[in-house]
Design an enzyme around this catalytic site. Sequence first.
Site, PDB file in Angstrom:
ATOM      1  N   THR A  46      85.470  54.019  24.463  1.00 33.04           N
ATOM      2  CA  THR A  46      86.104  55.341  24.371  1.00 33.04           C
ATOM      3  C   THR A  46      87.374  55.411  25.220  1.00 33.04           C
ATOM      4  O   THR A  46      88.378  55.996  24.802  1.00 33.04           O
ATOM      5  CB  THR A  46      85.130  56.455  24.799  1.00 33.04           C
ATOM      6  OG1 THR A  46      84.577  56.133  26.076  1.00 33.04           O
ATOM      7  CG2 THR A  46      84.007  56.608  23.784  1.00 33.04           C
ATOM      8  N   ASN A  47      87.348  54.802  26.405  1.00 33.28           N
ATOM      9  CA  ASN A  47      88.568  54.786  27.226  1.00 33.28           C
ATOM     10  C   ASN A  47      89.634  53.884  26.610  1.00 33.28           C
ATOM     11  O   ASN A  47      90.831  54.171  26.706  1.00 33.28           O
ATOM     12  CB  ASN A  47      88.246  54.343  28.656  1.00 33.28           C
ATOM     13  CG  ASN A  47      87.709  55.487  29.503  1.00 33.28           C
ATOM     14  OD1 ASN A  47      88.257  56.585  29.506  1.00 33.28           O
ATOM     15  ND2 ASN A  47      86.615  55.247  30.202  1.00 33.28           N
ATOM     16  N   ASN A  58      90.901  50.504  37.466  1.00 35.10           N
ATOM     17  CA  ASN A  58      89.611  50.914  36.919  1.00 35.10           C
ATOM     18  C   ASN A  58      89.527  52.434  36.915  1.00 35.10           C
ATOM     19  O   ASN A  58      90.118  53.097  37.773  1.00 35.10           O
ATOM     20  CB  ASN A  58      88.485  50.335  37.785  1.00 35.10           C
ATOM     21  CG  ASN A  58      87.107  50.760  37.309  1.00 35.10           C
ATOM     22  OD1 ASN A  58      86.753  50.557  36.155  1.00 35.10           O
ATOM     23  ND2 ASN A  58      86.324  51.356  38.193  1.00 35.10           N
ATOM     24  N   HIS A 113      86.787  55.486  37.275  1.00 36.04           N
ATOM     25  CA  HIS A 113      85.419  55.753  37.726  1.00 36.04           C
ATOM     26  C   HIS A 113      85.112  57.227  37.482  1.00 36.04           C
ATOM     27  O   HIS A 113      85.929  58.099  37.807  1.00 36.04           O
ATOM     28  CB  HIS A 113      85.278  55.432  39.219  1.00 36.04           C
ATOM     29  CG  HIS A 113      83.888  55.658  39.742  1.00 36.04           C
ATOM     30  ND1 HIS A 113      82.853  54.796  39.469  1.00 36.04           N
ATOM     31  CD2 HIS A 113      83.369  56.662  40.501  1.00 36.04           C
ATOM     32  CE1 HIS A 113      81.750  55.266  40.042  1.00 36.04           C
ATOM     33  NE2 HIS A 113      82.031  56.387  40.670  1.00 36.04           N
TER      34      HIS A 113
END
Length: 210
Positions: A16-17, A111, A113
């Site tokens: 999805t990201n 990243n 989070h």
Amino acid sequence: MTKPKKIAVLVSGGGTNLQALIDAQKAGTFGESYISLVLSSKPDVYALERAKASDIPTAVLSRRDYTDIASYSSALARTLTEAKVDLVVLAGFLTIIDEQVYEAFPNRIINVHPALIPSFCGKGYYGLHVHEAALEKGVKVSGATVHIVTPECDAGPIILQKAVQVKDDDTPESLQRRIMEEAEWVILPEAVRLFCEDRLTVKDNKVYVN
């Protein structure tokens, strides 16, 4: 004039990201920079289908094909170096890697989070576990953080954060979804854009946006 960057996105699942990054690229958010590789730690994940649907080259480096973290990390660092990528984005990449990768791409691995670091982060805080912990604590806001990846889990310099309201009737699943939609899919493409425009400076474990 900044030189166009080649972006590698590392995935382990649905992507999805990754889709948020593909959509941003199609909208021109990254200028002439582009996703040059989507690499998965597992075969047959949907993220690879998303990449193929947008004609983005893919690779699978399956963790189970390697005896330990060191040999896997060595292969990953070599693959990314040979692909001549400028930025590595971990987008739901759930495989542990070691310093060989960090040393090959210093301050060039980011990243996302699903919490406001330093809350609900570190070992064991991934996926729904993050949101379960947030709801158990009764926090009123949560959100997402994009940070530079360092050997210590979730401890690298923070690039961007976005807060999301926690509702009284939230479940871990509903909170996860809202944080993705309102925060992750917003700040991850934004952080990539800033990197591609050479606007991020790292100093004393802090990120400054120029």
